[in-house]
Design an enzyme around this catalytic site. Structure first.
Site, PDB file in Angstrom:
ATOM      1  N   GLY A 183       8.227  -1.284   2.262  1.00 30.72           N
ATOM      2  CA  GLY A 183       8.184  -0.734   0.910  1.00 30.72           C
ATOM      3  C   GLY A 183       7.925  -1.698  -0.222  1.00 30.72           C
ATOM      4  N   GLU A 185      10.550  -3.796   7.743  1.00 30.23           N
ATOM      5  CA  GLU A 185       9.266  -3.299   8.258  1.00 30.23           C
ATOM      6  C   GLU A 185       8.179  -3.405   7.195  1.00 30.23           C
ATOM      7  OE1 GLU A 185      10.198   0.782   9.103  1.00 30.23           O
ATOM      8  OE2 GLU A 185      11.712   0.300  10.598  1.00 30.23           O
ATOM      9  N   PRO A 186       7.897  -4.599   6.699  1.00 33.09           N
ATOM     10  CA  PRO A 186       6.903  -4.703   5.625  1.00 33.09           C
ATOM     11  C   PRO A 186       5.475  -4.517   6.139  1.00 33.09           C
ATOM     12  CG  PRO A 186       7.639  -6.887   6.282  1.00 33.09           C
ATOM     13  CD  PRO A 186       8.467  -5.902   7.071  1.00 33.09           C
ATOM     14  N   GLY A 187       4.683  -3.818   5.372  1.00 33.97           N
ATOM     15  CA  GLY A 187       3.271  -3.671   5.692  1.00 33.97           C
ATOM     16  C   GLY A 187       2.440  -4.258   4.564  1.00 33.97           C
ATOM     17  N   ARG A 188       2.412  -3.507   3.455  1.00 33.86           N
ATOM     18  CA  ARG A 188       1.569  -3.865   2.317  1.00 33.86           C
ATOM     19  C   ARG A 188       1.806  -5.289   1.814  1.00 33.86           C
ATOM     20  NH1 ARG A 188      -0.038   0.358  -1.203  1.00 33.86           N
ATOM     21  NH2 ARG A 188       1.761   1.489  -0.416  1.00 33.86           N
ATOM     22  N   ARG A 199      -7.870   4.971  -0.843  1.00 28.17           N
ATOM     23  CA  ARG A 199      -6.741   4.935  -1.778  1.00 28.17           C
ATOM     24  C   ARG A 199      -7.092   5.423  -3.193  1.00 28.17           C
ATOM     25  NH1 ARG A 199      -3.910   1.252  -3.153  1.00 28.17           N
ATOM     26  NH2 ARG A 199      -1.929   2.258  -2.780  1.00 28.17           N
ATOM     27  N   CYS A 249     -20.694  12.604  -0.558  1.00 33.43           N
ATOM     28  CA  CYS A 249     -21.021  13.772  -1.373  1.00 33.43           C
ATOM     29  C   CYS A 249     -19.785  14.475  -1.905  1.00 33.43           C
ATOM     30  CB  CYS A 249     -21.872  14.720  -0.542  1.00 33.43           C
ATOM     31  SG  CYS A 249     -23.391  13.916  -0.073  1.00 33.43           S
ATOM     32  N   GLU A 250     -19.033  13.788  -2.724  1.00 34.68           N
ATOM     33  CA  GLU A 250     -17.870  14.372  -3.399  1.00 34.68           C
ATOM     34  C   GLU A 250     -17.710  13.660  -4.728  1.00 34.68           C
ATOM     35  OE1 GLU A 250     -14.253  15.312  -1.710  1.00 34.68           O
ATOM     36  OE2 GLU A 250     -14.962  15.349   0.360  1.00 34.68           O
ATOM     37  N   TYR A 272      -3.798  -0.528   4.150  1.00 32.14           N
ATOM     38  CA  TYR A 272      -4.186   0.869   4.020  1.00 32.14           C
ATOM     39  C   TYR A 272      -5.637   1.021   3.561  1.00 32.14           C
ATOM     40  CZ  TYR A 272       0.866   1.082   4.345  1.00 32.14           C
ATOM     41  OH  TYR A 272       2.164   0.901   4.754  1.00 32.14           O
TER      42      TYR A 272
END
Ligand code: LLP
Length: 416
Positions: free
Chosen positions: A239, A273-276, A312, A344-345, A372
């Site tokens: 987090g 549990e770090p990710g970012r 993102r 195409c959006e 991510y």
């Protein structure tokens, strides 16, 4: 680390991004080995007072085998949320005895694979999951190591899609239910209670909610100990947020200080549990301007990366710094550009309203894209996924080749 630290004079470490674009094409994700290891070291150093603490890298942030290998060699464990992530960790040489398995929807075959691998702990998220795991372990003649993910009902103050610690979220079990489930699990021979865990959300910029969650978990751990149900570890999830634009993200040490104070002298092994915070600012997405289009209302820079490569901005309205790395020859005038991809959006944007002097062929770097980014990419619009390159000093290595059109249809069968 801030977004801009990764990029110096158009280089990542000692390698010019222009060379990477020339050799590997665009769009390409580029990571710095030194930055990845520096981020890991910051976590280790902040936990120096707890030498047995385990840093379980959240594979979902970026599951490339080279990154997993790097973290495994540095001593990290892993937080996984699927059998696929377990397979990645094992393929990268990660130690299953340092793996925690989170997630609300574990399938029985995934549980079985994790039991066979001998993981450290199942982070169980519901009564049904606990009963299923217990029955499965019994059938296989094994003991499943378990922790209950407690939902502490805390507002982490982050984007609603990535806030997970409120009572309204699908994650974890309320404290009162956890107490009942621990009592039940303690009587089950096929289960071994090892921990207690939570994860209240991602991109947290204020250490206070995480510290409050730690206190609520510690109160439960104390209660369980008093009832003769000892807890070996406390897993406080991931987090910790990073700086994408101008956010004052806490350092790892500042984030951990109130948590460590709350834990005080208890003999609990700590797990995070770090990710970012390990990978986010250690990577960028390199893209080239395909063409400029000056509309009646807006100026568009159409680049060769899109929402399928980096979801993102489209998904969370997230801000990523976008900088020009190398100019093409053509002189250019600055405009406030919409930086958009070929998908195409109208939601296919990477940045709004960016003041840049651009020309066709310019190379751009989309910063803070290590977490991510690639892991949430897709083949939408039949776009092959980007290449990934790891830079180490003067050297660079392709750690995932660009997908080909053959890859896109390899799993499909036509009608004839
Ligand atoms: N542990 C659990 C149980 C998680 O659910 C997560 C992230 C983590 C650890 C790692 O959290 P971190 O340290 O990276 O904040 N796709 C979103 C983020 C989703 C996070 C999901 N869970 C984004 O791009 O912002």
């Amino acid at each position: 680390m801030t977004p801009h630290q990764l990029l110096r004079d158009g280089h990542i470490e000692a390698v010019p991004l222009a060379e990477i674009a020339r050799l590997y094409g665009t769009p390409t994700y580029v990571y710095s080995r030194a930055a990845l290891l520096a981020n890991y070291s910051a976590w280790r150093a902040a936990l120096a007072s707890h030498p047995d603490a385990l840093i379980c890298y959240a594979v979902k942030a970026n599951g490339n085998l080279a990154l997993l290998d790097l973290f495994a060699r540095a001593g990290a464990g892993f937080d996984i949320v699927s059998g696929g992530e377990l397979a990645r960790v094992l393929a990268a040489g990660g130690d299953p005895a340092k793996v925690v398995f989170s997630g609300v929807g574990k399938r029985e075959e995934e549980m079985e694979a994790a039991l066979a691998a001998g993981i450290l702990c199942f982070n169980v998220e519901s009564a049904d999951e606990l009963f299923t795991l217990s029955a499965l372990a019994k059938k296989l003649g094994r003991r499943a190591p378990v922790s209950l993910r407690v939902n502490p009902d805390i507002d982490a103050g982050t984007h609603p899609y990535i806030a997970t610690g409120l009572a309204s979220a699908k994650f974890g079990v309320p404290v009162a239910e956890a107490l009942e489930l621990y009592r039940w699990a303690s009587q089950e021979p096929s289960l071994r209670i090892v921990g207690i865990d939570c994860h209240i959300g991602s991109q947290l910029l204020d250490p206070a909610p995480a510290a409050e969650a730690a206190k609520r978990l510690l109160a439960l751990a104390d209660r369980l100990t008093a009832e003769g149900i000892p807890i070996e570890h406390l897993d406080l999830g991931g987090g910790l947020g990073i700086c994408y634009r101008d956010e004052a993200a806490p350092t790892v040490a500042d984030y951990l200080a109130p948590i460590l104070a709350a834990v005080s002298a208890r003999k609990l092994r700590l797990i995070f549990e770090p990710g970012r915070s390990l990978v986010g600012n250690a990577g960028l997405l390199l893209t080239r301007v395909l063409r400029l289009k000056h509309g009646p209302v807006k100026h568009f820079a159409i680049v060769d990366a899109a929402m399928n490569d980096l979801a993102r901005p489209a998904l969370y309205d997230a801000w990523h710094e976008i900088v020009k790395v190398v100019s093409s020859e053509a002189p250019s005038e600055a405009h406030r550009y919409e930086i958009v991809g070929p998908v195409c959006e109208t939601g296919d944007f990477l940045g709004h309203d960016r003041l840049l002097a651009l020309a066709k062929g310019d190379l751009l770097a989309i910063l803070s894209a290590g977490a991510y980014g690639m892991s949430m990419s897709s083949n939408y619009n039949a776009r092959p996924r980007a290449a990934e390159v790891l830079v180490d000093g003067h050297t660079h290595r392709l750690i995932r080749r660009r997908e080909t059109f053959a890859d896109l249809i390899a799993a499909e069968t036509g009608l004839s």
